[in-house]
Design a protein around this motif. Sequence first.
Motif, PDB file in Angstrom:
ATOM      1  N   LEU A 264       0.829  -1.204   0.000  1.00 30.33           N
ATOM      2  CA  LEU A 264       0.000   0.000   0.000  1.00 30.33           C
ATOM      3  C   LEU A 264       0.864   1.255   0.000  1.00 30.33           C
ATOM      4  N   GLY A 265       1.945   1.235   0.789  1.00 30.83           N
ATOM      5  CA  GLY A 265       2.839   2.385   0.818  1.00 30.83           C
ATOM      6  C   GLY A 265       3.519   2.607  -0.516  1.00 30.83           C
ATOM      7  N   GLN A 266       3.915   1.539  -1.174  1.00 26.92           N
ATOM      8  CA  GLN A 266       4.566   1.656  -2.480  1.00 26.92           C
ATOM      9  C   GLN A 266       3.599   2.255  -3.503  1.00 26.92           C
ATOM     10  N   ARG A 267       2.318   1.884  -3.381  1.00 32.33           N
ATOM     11  CA  ARG A 267       1.327   2.396  -4.321  1.00 32.33           C
ATOM     12  C   ARG A 267       0.993   3.842  -4.040  1.00 32.33           C
ATOM     13  N   GLY A 268       0.954   4.191  -2.738  1.00 33.19           N
ATOM     14  CA  GLY A 268       0.636   5.565  -2.353  1.00 33.19           C
ATOM     15  C   GLY A 268      -0.849   5.788  -2.184  1.00 33.19           C
ATOM     16  N   GLY A 269      -1.186   6.722  -1.316  1.00 30.34           N
ATOM     17  CA  GLY A 269      -2.589   7.068  -1.106  1.00 30.34           C
ATOM     18  C   GLY A 269      -3.238   6.251  -0.008  1.00 30.34           C
ATOM     19  N   GLU A 270      -4.525   6.540   0.203  1.00 31.86           N
ATOM     20  CA  GLU A 270      -5.276   5.847   1.237  1.00 31.86           C
ATOM     21  C   GLU A 270      -5.866   4.549   0.714  1.00 31.86           C
ATOM     22  N   ALA A 271      -6.231   3.674   1.668  1.00 33.83           N
ATOM     23  CA  ALA A 271      -6.954   2.445   1.339  1.00 33.83           C
ATOM     24  C   ALA A 271      -7.820   2.095   2.536  1.00 33.83           C
ATOM     25  N   MET A 272      -8.792   1.241   2.321  1.00 34.13           N
ATOM     26  CA  MET A 272      -9.692   0.842   3.397  1.00 34.13           C
ATOM     27  C   MET A 272      -9.062  -0.304   4.193  1.00 34.13           C
ATOM     28  N   VAL A 273      -8.986  -0.098   5.498  1.00 39.44           N
ATOM     29  CA  VAL A 273      -8.525  -1.145   6.422  1.00 39.44           C
ATOM     30  C   VAL A 273      -9.763  -1.659   7.154  1.00 39.44           C
ATOM     31  N   GLU A 274     -10.051  -2.936   7.001  1.00 37.30           N
ATOM     32  CA  GLU A 274     -11.266  -3.519   7.572  1.00 37.30           C
ATOM     33  C   GLU A 274     -10.931  -4.243   8.872  1.00 37.30           C
ATOM     34  N   VAL A 275     -11.756  -3.965   9.893  1.00 38.81           N
ATOM     35  CA  VAL A 275     -11.526  -4.563  11.206  1.00 38.81           C
ATOM     36  C   VAL A 275     -12.859  -5.033  11.788  1.00 38.81           C
ATOM     37  N   ILE A 276     -12.736  -5.957  12.749  1.00 36.76           N
ATOM     38  CA  ILE A 276     -13.885  -6.352  13.566  1.00 36.76           C
ATOM     39  C   ILE A 276     -13.694  -5.700  14.926  1.00 36.76           C
ATOM     40  N   ARG A 277     -14.694  -4.903  15.351  1.00 29.72           N
ATOM     41  CA  ARG A 277     -14.608  -4.207  16.638  1.00 29.72           C
ATOM     42  C   ARG A 277     -15.935  -4.396  17.376  1.00 29.72           C
ATOM     43  N   GLY A 278     -15.866  -5.123  18.493  1.00 30.26           N
ATOM     44  CA  GLY A 278     -17.082  -5.327  19.285  1.00 30.26           C
ATOM     45  C   GLY A 278     -18.198  -6.004  18.527  1.00 30.26           C
ATOM     46  N   GLY A 279     -17.856  -6.876  17.604  1.00 31.43           N
ATOM     47  CA  GLY A 279     -18.872  -7.576  16.828  1.00 31.43           C
ATOM     48  C   GLY A 279     -19.271  -6.873  15.556  1.00 31.43           C
ATOM     49  N   ASP A 280     -18.832  -5.619  15.379  1.00 28.78           N
ATOM     50  CA  ASP A 280     -19.155  -4.865  14.164  1.00 28.78           C
ATOM     51  C   ASP A 280     -17.990  -4.895  13.189  1.00 28.78           C
ATOM     52  N   ARG A 281     -18.336  -4.904  11.902  1.00 27.36           N
ATOM     53  CA  ARG A 281     -17.311  -4.853  10.855  1.00 27.36           C
ATOM     54  C   ARG A 281     -17.198  -3.420  10.358  1.00 27.36           C
ATOM     55  N   LEU A 282     -15.997  -2.866  10.473  1.00 26.23           N
ATOM     56  CA  LEU A 282     -15.761  -1.481  10.081  1.00 26.23           C
ATOM     57  C   LEU A 282     -14.733  -1.411   8.962  1.00 26.23           C
ATOM     58  N   ALA A 283     -14.922  -0.435   8.074  1.00 23.25           N
ATOM     59  CA  ALA A 283     -13.950  -0.140   7.016  1.00 23.25           C
ATOM     60  C   ALA A 283     -13.472   1.287   7.220  1.00 23.25           C
ATOM     61  N   LEU A 284     -12.184   1.451   7.525  1.00 25.19           N
ATOM     62  CA  LEU A 284     -11.638   2.756   7.894  1.00 25.19           C
ATOM     63  C   LEU A 284     -10.519   3.142   6.937  1.00 25.19           C
ATOM     64  N   PRO A 285     -10.510   4.386   6.443  1.00 21.65           N
ATOM     65  CA  PRO A 285      -9.457   4.818   5.501  1.00 21.65           C
ATOM     66  C   PRO A 285      -8.141   5.117   6.234  1.00 21.65           C
ATOM     67  N   LEU A 286      -7.059   4.596   5.711  1.00 26.84           N
ATOM     68  CA  LEU A 286      -5.740   4.818   6.301  1.00 26.84           C
ATOM     69  C   LEU A 286      -4.696   4.887   5.196  1.00 26.84           C
ATOM     70  N   ALA A 287      -3.641   5.670   5.461  1.00 31.40           N
ATOM     71  CA  ALA A 287      -2.501   5.751   4.543  1.00 31.40           C
ATOM     72  C   ALA A 287      -1.233   5.539   5.354  1.00 31.40           C
ATOM     73  N   PRO A 288      -0.402   4.552   5.028  1.00 25.57           N
ATOM     74  CA  PRO A 288       0.843   4.333   5.788  1.00 25.57           C
ATOM     75  C   PRO A 288       1.850   5.447   5.537  1.00 25.57           C
TER      76      PRO A 288
END
Length: 453
Positions: A264-288
Amino acid sequence: MSEFIGSVWWLLVSLGVLVTFHEFGHYWVARRSGVKVLRFSVGFGKPLWSRRDRNGTEFAVAAIPLGGYVKMLDEREGDVAPGEEAQAFNRQHVLKRMAIVVAGPVANLILCVALFWLMFVIGRPDYAPAVGLVEGVAAQSGLQRGDLVLAVGDRATPTSTEASFALLSAALDRSDVPLRVRRADGGEAVRTLRLSQLPAGIDERKLLQSTGLTWRFLLPEPVIGRVTPESPAWRVLAEGDRLIAIDGEPVSAWSDIPRLVDALGQRGGEAMVEVIRGGDRLALPLAPKRMKHPQTGEAYWGLGLEAVKSEPRHDAVLRYGPLDAVPAALRESWRQTQDMVAMIGRAFSGRLSVENTVAGPITIARAANANAERGAAWYLQMLALLSLSLGILNLLPIPILDGGHLLYYLIELVKGSPVSERVMAAGQYVGLALIVALMGLAFHNDIVNNLVR
């Protein structure tokens, strides 16, 4: 209990059990062969406790807990009262003497089977032999992440411990070995692990790692333990989040994260990081961003995440019912006997360094403590292996050991007369020198492996 105190305690317990059973084997057969037993001692030196039974045998626990002995009536070692000559060890037929001598190692073998039986009945918690990461030889041999190793050669591998033992034996011989695996899709296949391609000169302790196969349970789960302040993930991700995907690529182990974040860092820009938090599935934008490794100082693309530091959860148990555990214990004892004999053969032939073959009291004490902390079944397995080792070691044809006495009696059986006292005395000196050298090697290995490294 501190590691030092625990190690000393479990070493004393282990030696006490093994020595008592070994010497009881000599004692039991001697008594039933009509030989008078003068002393049954667990330990050497001054007795700390003793008592006599009605037959005149003194039972003692001595101050130096590094062995034991059974002293029998013998005209070669002292005066024998008139009327007791028939009870002297040296007056017995050679076959009786052989039976008395071999009874000690046999007692250790019987104890080994009994301990394995008890281990199987209790059930040993372990890990499934599921492949978590493949590189090098393992990848070239066609193994894939998610493969469950069902058998190594003709040896069934219900847990990762059995699979590791079987793979180590094949790796020491650099022998290609077929692995029967269940693929992630449920089908079965046979992969030939090409261990003959392993380079020479690898430290035996790192042979399994050098195959490129890493068990799944050794890979940390993709659960966040800490988020570095002011990092890209700060105030976005949280402790306890389970990462399941980065930029659409699935995450199944923590080891996937550096590779995906770097891409992702080599490509550049943000991407969606998907996590499970408290039973919910979240998609959060992050850029390394470029970060420095705290230990090596090397730059890398990172999010500022640290894994949860915890022991992996057991996902397999090696257990049999009381009846099924009997043949299982016999099979395991026979298999371990073959492995130990093969190990001794490798050491004598130079294919295995004695540095990694002969263990001293420090190594044994630490192993005993570590296995006791893992649970009763693990400690019973280690005690069974120690009992088997003691039995096999004592059968080696070295004067002073039981195997050396058996050698003398075999010669007597063939030639029809006892070995001369001069030959026996010379043999005792040679045997003593060998034992001292072996003990010196064991202590050297202890110092190098436990205190220097």
